[in-house]
Motif scaffolding. Structure first.
Motif, PDB file in Angstrom:
ATOM      1  N   TRP A  30     121.339 -18.351  -2.010  1.00  0.00           N
ATOM      2  CA  TRP A  30     120.353 -19.398  -1.769  1.00  0.00           C
ATOM      3  C   TRP A  30     119.123 -19.191  -2.647  1.00  0.00           C
TER       4      TRP A  30
ATOM      5  N   SER B 222     127.820 -19.831  -2.267  1.00  0.00           N
ATOM      6  CA  SER B 222     127.128 -20.217  -1.035  1.00  0.00           C
ATOM      7  C   SER B 222     126.199 -19.128  -0.512  1.00  0.00           C
TER       8      SER B 222
ATOM      9  N   GLY C 292     121.116 -23.037  -5.930  1.00  0.00           N
ATOM     10  CA  GLY C 292     121.618 -21.678  -5.955  1.00  0.00           C
ATOM     11  C   GLY C 292     120.902 -20.832  -6.991  1.00  0.00           C
TER      12      GLY C 292
ATOM     13  N   ILE D 265     125.004 -23.768  -5.749  1.00  0.00           N
ATOM     14  CA  ILE D 265     125.012 -23.337  -4.352  1.00  0.00           C
ATOM     15  C   ILE D 265     126.350 -23.690  -3.697  1.00  0.00           C
ATOM     16  N   LYS D 266     127.069 -24.668  -4.247  1.00  0.00           N
ATOM     17  CA  LYS D 266     128.380 -25.032  -3.703  1.00  0.00           C
ATOM     18  C   LYS D 266     129.422 -23.962  -4.026  1.00  0.00           C
TER      19      LYS D 266
END
Length: 394
Positions: free
Chosen positions: A147, A144, A153, A140-141
């Motif tokens: 979700w 982004s 992620g 997820i970093k």
């Protein structure tokens, strides 16, 4: 039609199945080659297809392999090779819809080649679809926009699969939190086609829209579905042999009746392996109860398709993290699958699509006939199958 390129590399013969005329139309439509120098859209496509077909797990691996075979790049179809950074920037910034439209075009070409495929135990001639999704985990970093559940992620690839030949009819890439039932809202129902869907897709408002359009659906009820039985049908001998316990007409109650006011058919089947009764619901009242269960059983063909995709083409490891890069990656993966399926159909290969993909992968840089690689000589089938092989200590 079959493409004959005896003396060409296998990879070159595979990419000949891409219509340059059609592809160039999509590139022009989205101005894909605007300010492009060394890496045109077609060159980018070749890089990514090379990675898919040969099983490269990263952009670095693709560039490394092509650099190592620099002397034959022209014969493989490449004008030149580029470094990992240039390829990554192209994936991030170049319009993914170029590759999406190429994939949609190939779907329109490949699906008719398998339209007459016979499915075991199925007697209906209607178009049969399976609808499901597969989830690809990511960071997820880094991604982004993607979700997923539990603050992780995830990318979802929703697939409407034509069960005759296991050819995708529609692909929709979303973030992980996109609920499966929303997918019915973006699909256009096809009259008289059967849609086999998981209970996660049960949205009676959307299913009623399919019903009004003349499409048939088969699913399983959610645990909290409330209904009343308003009739039943007599079971045939074939239904009883198929362990059908009941064939009922039901009507929804509570708020659901406003979403789906028409009667629904419920078929109860005993699963001997699991030792439990399974209920199927459908809006089709014409086919036999046993065939309702059999049609839904073939929904698992889409799980086999997802397993094949994850094992034979590169999707488990993403080649980029922006939404554009992920969509480009997944559409090129679908393009690779469709090309392999078309090759199998054109050459009438006795091998499965999995075996054709394997043979192409290990022979991609060989200069031989594609036909010879993926077809068996008539007398070679079961040849020497009865020969006793020597053990180490014989």
């Amino acid at each position: 039609c079959e493409i004959m390129n005896v003396g060409s590399y296998i990879f070159s013969q595979v990419v000949d199945y891409i219509s340059r005329y059609q592809f160039d139309k999509f590139v022009t439509k989205y101005r894909g080659n605007w300010h492009a120098k060394d890496l045109t859209c077609y060159n980018q496509l070749l890089h990514l297809l090379f990675g898919q077909i040969t099983g490269c797990t990263s952009l670095r691996d693709i560039c490394l392999c092509l650099e190592a075979h620099k002397s034959i790049l022209y014969h493989l179809g490449f004008r030149n090779t580029v470094n990992q950074s240039s390829l990554s920037r192209a994936n991030e910034n170049r319009e993914y819809r170029i590759y999406e439209e190429l994939g949609i075009y190939l779907i329109s070409v490949v699906r008719p080649l398998f339209s007459k495929t016979v499915i075991p135990e199925i007697t209906v001639d209607n178009v049969l679809y399976g609808l499901d999704s597969t989830t690809i985990s990511t960071s997820i970093k880094l991604a982004s926009w993607a979700w997923g559940k539990y603050s992780k992620g995830a990318v979802k690839m929703h697939t409407l699969l034509d069960l005759r030949g296991s050819i995708p009819a529609n692909i929709h890439v979303t973030h992980g939190k996109w609920h499966d039932s929303n997918e019915l809202d973006v699909l256009e129902p096809e009259p008289y086609a059967f849609y086999m869907i998981d209970r996660a897709y049960v949205d009676f408002d959307a299913l009623f829209r399919f019903h009004l359009a003349g499409a048939y659906w088969i699913s399983r009820p959610k645990v909290n579905m409330r209904y009343v039985i308003i009739g039943h049908r007599c079971l045939s001998e074939i239904d009883r042999k198929a362990c059908v316990r009941g064939d009922f007409t039901i009507r929804l109650v509570t708020k659901s009746v406003y979403l789906y006011p028409e009667p629904i058919r419920a078929v109860c089947v005993y699963d001997e392996e699991a030792g439990e009764e399974i209920v199927f619901i459908t809006n089709n009242f014409d086919i036999s109860a046993s065939e309702v269960a059999c049609l839904y059983r073939h929904r698992w063909d889409i799980e086999v398709f997802f397993k094949w995709v994850k094992q034979n083409i590169v999707v488990k490891t993403l080649w980029g993290y922006s939404e554009n890069a992920v969509r480009t990656h997944l559409w090129v993966a679908v393009i690779a699958y469709l090309i392999i399926a078309r090759i199998k159909a054109d050459y009438k290969s006795p091998y499965s699509i999995t075996e054709v993909a394997t043979l192409i992968r290990i022979s991609a840089l060989e200069k031989t006939s594609l036909r010879d690689i993926i077809t068996k000589p008539r007398d070679s089938v079961n040849l020497n199958q009865s020969v006793k092989e020597l053990t180490l200590f014989d």
